[in-house]
Design a protein around this motif. Structure first.
Motif, short mmCIF file in Angstrom:
data_model
loop_
_atom_site.label_atom_id
_atom_site.label_comp_id
_atom_site.label_asym_id
_atom_site.label_seq_id
_atom_site.Cartn_x
_atom_site.Cartn_y
_atom_site.Cartn_z
N UNK A 90 0.74 -1.07 0.12
CA UNK A 90 -0.14 0.30 -0.37
C UNK A 90 1.07 1.24 0.00
N UNK A 91 1.90 1.39 0.63
CA UNK A 91 2.72 2.15 0.78
C UNK A 91 3.41 3.02 -0.73
N UNK A 92 3.85 1.82 -1.41
CA UNK A 92 4.52 1.64 -2.77
C UNK A 92 3.58 2.02 -3.94
N UNK A 93 2.23 2.08 -3.78
CA UNK A 93 1.39 1.92 -4.02
C UNK A 93 0.69 3.40 -4.08
N UNK A 94 0.72 3.83 -3.27
CA UNK A 94 -0.12 5.65 -2.98
C UNK A 94 1.16 6.76 -2.50
N UNK A 95 2.46 6.08 -3.79
CA UNK A 95 3.45 7.19 -3.45
C UNK A 95 3.77 6.63 -5.11
N UNK A 96 2.59 6.67 -5.79
CA UNK A 96 3.12 6.66 -7.42
C UNK A 96 3.61 5.07 -7.95
N UNK A 97 2.74 4.02 -7.35
CA UNK A 97 3.13 2.78 -7.64
C UNK A 97 2.59 2.91 -9.56
N UNK A 98 3.55 1.58 -9.92
CA UNK A 98 2.93 1.57 -11.40
C UNK A 98 2.10 0.16 -10.92
N UNK A 99 1.83 -0.25 -12.56
CA UNK A 99 0.53 -1.72 -12.47
C UNK A 99 1.18 -2.23 -11.88
N UNK A 100 2.75 -3.02 -12.10
CA UNK A 100 3.35 -4.30 -11.37
C UNK A 100 3.22 -3.71 -10.70
N UNK A 101 2.98 -2.81 -9.80
CA UNK A 101 2.77 -2.97 -8.19
C UNK A 101 1.50 -3.33 -7.76
N UNK A 102 0.51 -2.60 -8.04
CA UNK A 102 -1.13 -3.16 -7.98
C UNK A 102 -0.98 -4.76 -8.15
N UNK A 103 -0.39 -4.92 -9.35
CA UNK A 103 -0.97 -6.29 -9.48
C UNK A 103 -0.25 -7.31 -8.30
N UNK A 104 0.66 -6.98 -8.17
CA UNK A 104 1.09 -7.85 -7.01
C UNK A 104 0.50 -7.26 -5.68
#
Length: 344
Positions: A90-104
């Motif tokens: 969640x921390x990476x996603x909310x700080x501008x994470x890309x599609x790959x991070x959302x998928x993970x």
């Protein structure tokens, strides 16, 4: 001031069992409760991640290790790794994470859902499965969307919503997007069909259950090798046969379940988790057939195979508790009960 002190005290209490090495010092009978508590807090945004991965690549590696922990039934390690993955994801996603991070993160929530279903934690399971579905839909990950639908169907079945569970599973299996994903998509369809067959078994439709199980078996035979080892636990002719044991038990035909069990080579199953699940289903079968000593013997075999899962899983604890009050006990049964935290 009082509020800050209270929050600080709660944070210290939650972090107390956590060791920097990634291990947990806890009685194995309490590992399930510990894991659920930590998943709950991570999903609610409480607490902070300890020794968090420093990059998206490290996070992906940590997720691979969490999958290995799940397959090996290492609950102590999962109690550290899985909540951390949720927090950091969640921390990476909310700080501008890309599609790959959302998928993970979607895949992390799917793994959390599977764990919560094992622990019979339906409320948290619904939350995790819903988040997995939303994240998978946002990234267009067709396989993850289908797997989240399967988990939602499992939870609907456990809630007694049989019509809804059937609709979710069969609609997902027939979705046109899934049919364009090749062999992996076909394997997911097989898992969804199996989920629907469980629901028919729960509803008392033995013929319908067997028809859908045969459909899944035919699909598995056509595909051949085991697919989706890290996505739904694997799909193959052997895992469909494993499914038959539980499905026949749900349909109130333990003799057919025992016949299905005799056709399985436990050593050939793809993971410790699958072998443990098979032994648990066989133990239930023996219990329903009144074969008490065989039931206890099989539970002890499950404990040797996956001690942390055997000691922590509520379904196993319930069976052990039932054995304690339904007939004569043995030293072996009482020892298993004690190690599982079941009152003797």
């Amino acid at each position: 001031m009082r509020r800050r002190k209270l929050l600080a005290g709660l944070a210290a209490t939650a972090a107390a069992p956590l060791l920097g090495s990634g291990s947990v010092q806890a009685d194995e009978a309490l590992l399930g409760e510990l894991l659920v508590t930590r998943l709950r807090d991570a999903m609610l945004g409480l607490g902070t991640a300890a020794a968090a991965p420093s990059s998206p690549e490290a996070l992906a590696t940590d997720f691979t290790r969490a999958l290995a922990d799940f397959d090996a039934c290492r609950y102590a390690s999962l109690a550290v790794r899985l909540p951390r993955l949720i927090r950091v994801g969640h921390a990476l996603s909310t700080s501008g994470g890309d599609t790959e991070q959302h998928t993970l993160l979607a895949k992390t929530y799917l793994l959390a859902t599977r764990m919560l279903v094992k622990m019979d934690e339906q409320q948290l399971g619904w939350m995790a499965a819903d988040r997995a579905q939303q994240l998978a839909q946002s990234t267009g990950d067709v396989l993850a969307v289908a797997e989240s639908a399967r988990q939602l169907a499992v939870l609907a079945r456990k809630a007694g919503w049989h019509d809804q569970a059937l609709s979710i599973a069969l609609s997902a299996a027939d979705h046109p997007d899934l049919r364009g994903t090749g062999r992996a998509g076909a394997a997911v369809r097989g898992l969804l069909v199996q989920s629907a067959s469980y629901t028919l078994a729960r509803r008392g439709d033995r013929d319908g259950m067997r028809e859908l199980t045969d459909e899944a078996a035919a699909l598995a035979k056509e595909l051949g090798a085991t697919l989706l080892r890290d996505h739904g636990g694997g799909f193959s002719p052997l895992t469909v046969q494993l499914h038959r044991i539980s499905a026949e038990n749900h349909a109130d035909d333990p003799r057919a379940a025992l016949d299905a069990a005799r056709a399985i080579s436990l050593k050939a199953l793809p993971s410790v988790e699958r072998r443990s699940r098979a032994l648990g289903d066989i133990a239930v079968t023996y219990d329903r057939l009144g074969r008490r000593s065989d039931c206890v013997r099989t539970l002890l075999a499950a404990e040797r195979c996956a001690p942390q899962e055997t000691h922590a899983r509520p379904a196993t604890k319930t069976l052990i508790s039932s054995l304690l009050v339904s007939g004569p006990t043995s030293t072996e049964l009482r020892g298993l009960a004690e190690r599982s935290g079941v009152l003797v």
